[in-house]
Motif scaffolding. Structure first.
Motif, short mmCIF file in Angstrom:
data_model
loop_
_atom_site.label_atom_id
_atom_site.label_comp_id
_atom_site.label_asym_id
_atom_site.label_seq_id
_atom_site.Cartn_x
_atom_site.Cartn_y
_atom_site.Cartn_z
N UNK A 280 0.97 -1.48 0.13
CA UNK A 280 -0.07 0.16 -0.24
C UNK A 280 1.01 1.31 0.03
N UNK B 272 2.35 4.99 0.76
CA UNK B 272 1.79 5.72 1.25
C UNK B 272 1.19 6.75 0.71
N UNK C 140 -5.40 0.64 -4.42
CA UNK C 140 -5.59 0.21 -2.75
C UNK C 140 -4.86 -0.58 -2.74
N UNK D 3 3.48 0.73 3.11
CA UNK D 3 3.28 -0.73 3.67
C UNK D 3 3.24 -1.99 3.40
N UNK E 50 -8.22 -8.69 8.37
CA UNK E 50 -7.70 -7.87 7.87
C UNK E 50 -6.01 -8.47 7.88
N UNK F 271 -2.20 -8.04 8.17
CA UNK F 271 -0.72 -7.53 9.25
C UNK F 271 -0.16 -7.33 8.85
N UNK F 272 -0.24 -6.08 9.21
CA UNK F 272 0.70 -4.67 8.18
C UNK F 272 2.20 -5.76 9.02
N UNK G 38 -6.11 10.48 -0.38
CA UNK G 38 -7.04 9.86 0.76
C UNK G 38 -7.58 10.01 2.41
N UNK H 17 2.44 6.60 11.04
CA UNK H 17 2.65 6.62 9.80
C UNK H 17 2.02 5.29 8.60
N UNK H 18 2.81 4.50 9.34
CA UNK H 18 2.52 3.19 9.34
C UNK H 18 0.91 3.03 8.99
N UNK I 15 -0.47 5.06 6.71
CA UNK I 15 -0.86 4.63 4.72
C UNK I 15 -1.67 3.75 4.84
N UNK I 16 -1.76 2.89 5.53
CA UNK I 16 -2.66 1.52 5.66
C UNK I 16 -4.39 1.46 5.34
N UNK J 50 -4.82 3.04 2.64
CA UNK J 50 -5.32 2.17 1.49
C UNK J 50 -6.90 2.21 1.70
N UNK K 154 -10.85 -2.14 14.33
CA UNK K 154 -10.14 -3.84 13.80
C UNK K 154 -8.99 -3.92 13.53
N UNK K 155 -8.58 -2.58 12.43
CA UNK K 155 -7.60 -3.87 11.87
C UNK K 155 -6.17 -3.64 13.23
N UNK L 42 -5.84 -5.72 15.01
CA UNK L 42 -4.55 -7.49 14.62
C UNK L 42 -3.72 -7.15 14.81
N UNK L 43 -2.82 -5.46 14.50
CA UNK L 43 -1.67 -6.08 14.72
C UNK L 43 -0.65 -6.09 15.71
N UNK L 44 0.58 -6.59 14.66
CA UNK L 44 1.22 -6.77 15.67
C UNK L 44 1.49 -5.78 16.90
N UNK M 38 3.02 -2.37 17.00
CA UNK M 38 1.88 -1.35 15.88
C UNK M 38 0.29 -1.27 16.26
#
Lengths: 288, 325
Positions: free
Chosen positions: A60, A62, A67, A91, A104, A106-107, B202, B223-224, B227-228, B231, B277-278, B281-283, B286
């Motif tokens: 994705x 920046x 999308x 990302x 979702x 995972x980043x 966006x 930032x990360x 950005x996600x 998206x 939710x997003x 769900x991250x590590x 984050x």
């Protein structure tokens, strides 16, 4: 209104239209040339995590734009083709292949893609601790009659290894998981590459590697079924322009990379200029 | 009248060059101007268009990036004094060291933290400062070998953490390039990534926030995540600066999102549910310490806030290391 008056108005209108078309056409040509000159970078996915199922990886930008760009999921030990992306920072997220698209992702990391540079997003580590790491791939071709090769140490079974050729030439010693060597220029020929535990002479795995002139290859040290195995992937052959396996997909980012639409823009611009020139000529001829 | 009009239309006709009626002398006839000068004007405009196109082509895409980088240098050095470290924070920092520092490394910490780090990370060699920390700076040095560590203490080339004032510890990064270079690189990366995010259509941010992004003043985690999220959704948001007294190299660790996909969070708080939710769900790195819809000074908004310490190396810090020849 007289015929002469009407003719004069038509001539003026035609001239104005011609001028407008000419300006639009010239602008479109300039814009098209600019867009055509936008360069891209390349990204691919390598699955180097034993025991981990396929994952789909998403980029994705920046800057926005599309999308997400998906790097198609590949199986363990496999490397996907490159996809072209606009330069910029992305990302990188992942999701098990076939998972609910609403779940979702995972980043996992991020990658900054420089123009004309290539990168491998590698899934490394054990299944429980799968991590995405980035490898900067080489595109610049080696000297004639030479090949460029590097070794990526991605084995957990042998976390520290020595890699050498059967002729005794050391490629790297004490390479820890995960790590990579720089690209080495070597004579383009058939090499027998051997891997051993660091400090040991017992060979864990060996593989004949045929390095072609101008080719850029990566030798991956991976976990195999019973021990360690070697896998060779070709990053590029003979040209710095397009790495091996490059496919036109997933153009992300705000900057518009060249697409077939850009060719149409150029065609439209050329038509506009042609119509403008024709209208001007007709107007001029009518005036005479 | 018809004859006059015809003569105006064709200057070659008799009378066209003769004396004209008074009204024509007052208002010169320009009806032929474009016809007479159309081609040269067109050529001039075309040349102008091409020149403008060439200038546009030659302009860099991101004019804000370099300026942001230059202006960001202050962000790295902008540490401020802070209250003494709490027990919770000390435990958190000790865990950070345990997770992020390679086993076998030597960690030098202030005496008040030595015991905690030792318990949290038994695989590390923990040394407390013997006496005062190096002159001029409170440093925590995390190095890969004892010799590096000792050298670092002498030359201050490995500042990996800061102790602003006499209390708070911010473990910053494990690096081999030296602390000053690491900090410069970090701010440059934040500014570059922030400048790109500022261009994201966006993500609707106030101009002042866009400047903060370009200056590298925004937490990499933010930032990360932004950005996600951008998206997947269009977002209207504004950043919230840390209050004075909070240590750290960045000023912005919090964002208020007021509209999601064009829908006001105040009108329909459920619109923020996918965002929550997003991020959950991250590590762990984050996951914000706060992610919920709550009332703010600008009305109800979905708030995401990240804690200190601010981890470094999240932007472009994930390349597989190169070894060997």
């Amino acid at each position: 209104m007289t015929a002469g008056n009407r003719a004069g108005q038509v001539a003026r209108a035609a001239t104005l239209c011609a001028l407008l078309l000419l300006v639009l056409g010239a602008g479109a040509v300039a814009g098209g040339q600019r867009a055509a000159a936008v360069v891209v970078g390349y990204v691919r996915l390598a699955h180097l995590s034993p025991g981990t199922p396929k994952v789909d990886v998403y980029l994705t930008s920046f800057r926005g734009g599309r999308v997400a760009t998906m790097l198609p999921g590949v199986s363990y030990g496999m490397v996907s083709p490159y996809v072209r992306v606009a330069p910029g920072t992305y990302t990188v997220s992942m999701r098990l292949a076939g998972a609910d698209p609403n779940s979702p992702p995972v980043l996992s990391t991020n990658v900054t893609v420089a123009p004309r540079q290539a990168y491998t997003v590698a899934g490394v580590g054990a299944k429980q601790a799968l991590a995405l790491r980035v490898l900067h791939d080489r595109l610049a071709p080696p000297s004639p009659d030479k090949a460029a090769v590097r070794v990526v140490q991605a084995s957990l079974k042998a976390p520290v290894v020595d890699v050498m050729t059967s002729t005794g030439m050391k490629i790297v010693t004490g390479a820890k998981f995960p790590s990579t060597t720089r690209y080495l220029q070597v004579p383009a020929q058939r090499w027998m590459v051997q891997v051993s535990k660091h400090g040991s002479t017992a060979v864990l795995a060996s593989k004949a590697v045929v390095l072609r002139p101008g080719a850029i290859d990566t030798v991956l040290v991976l976990d195999g079924g019973k021990g360690v195995r070697l896998l060779v992937t070709t990053d590029a052959v003979g040209s710095a322009v397009m790495p091996t396996g490059g496919v036109a997909a997933g153009l992300g980012g705000a900057a518009d990379p060249p697409t077939p639409g850009r060719s149409r823009d150029g065609l439209v611009a050329a038509l506009l200029v042609a119509v403008a020139a024709g209208a001007l000529s007709a107007t001029w001829a009518a005036r005479r | 009248m018809r004859l006059l009009e015809s003569r105006r239309g064709d200057p070659s006709l008799p009378g066209a060059g003769g004396r004209r009626p008074k009204s024509h002398r007052r208002r010169p006839d320009r009806s032929h101007w474009l016809t007479d000068h159309g081609v040269p004007v067109a050529a001039a405009l075309a040349v102008l268009a091409v020149v403008v196109g060439a200038v546009l082509y030659a302009m860099p895409d991101d004019t804000g990036g370099s300026g942001g980088t230059g202006g960001a240098s202050g962000g790295a050095s902008g540490t401020v004094s802070a209250p003494a470290v709490s027990a919770t924070e000390a435990a958190q920092l000790a865990r950070w060291v345990a997770v992020n520092v390679r086993a076998g490394s030597t960690v030098v910490v202030p005496p008040s933290l030595a015991a905690r780090v030792h318990v949290a990370a038994p695989a590390l060699h923990v040394q407390a400062y013997d006496g005062a920390p190096p002159a001029g700076a409170d440093l925590v040095v995390v190095s890969r070998t004892p010799s590096h560590q000792l050298q670092a203490l002498e030359t201050r080339t490995f500042p990996l953490a800061r102790l602003p004032g006499d209390g708070r510890l911010e473990v910053r990064q494990v690096t081999d390039v030296g602390g000053a270079a690491a900090l410069r690189n970090e701010v440059r990366r934040l500014a570059d990534a922030g400048a790109q995010l500022a261009q994201n259509r966006r993500l609707d941010l106030p101009a002042s926030d866009a400047r903060a992004l370009r200056a590298g003043e925004v937490d990499a985690r933010l930032l990360i995540t932004l950005a996600a999220l951008a998206g997947e959704h269009t977002l209207q948001a504004d950043l919230v600066a840390d209050p004075a007294g909070v240590p750290g190299s960045v000023r912005y660790r919090q964002v208020r999102i007021t509209r999601v996909d064009g829908v006001s969070v105040a009108r329909n708080p459920k619109v923020a549910a996918p965002l929550d939710t997003f991020v959950r769900a991250q590590h762990a790195t984050l996951v914000p310490v706060e992610s919920r819809v709550r009332r703010t000074t600008s009305g109800p908004a979905f708030v995401m806030r990240y804690p200190v310490p601010v981890p470094l190396g999240l932007i472009d810090g994930n390349e597989i290391p190169t070894v060997g020849p």
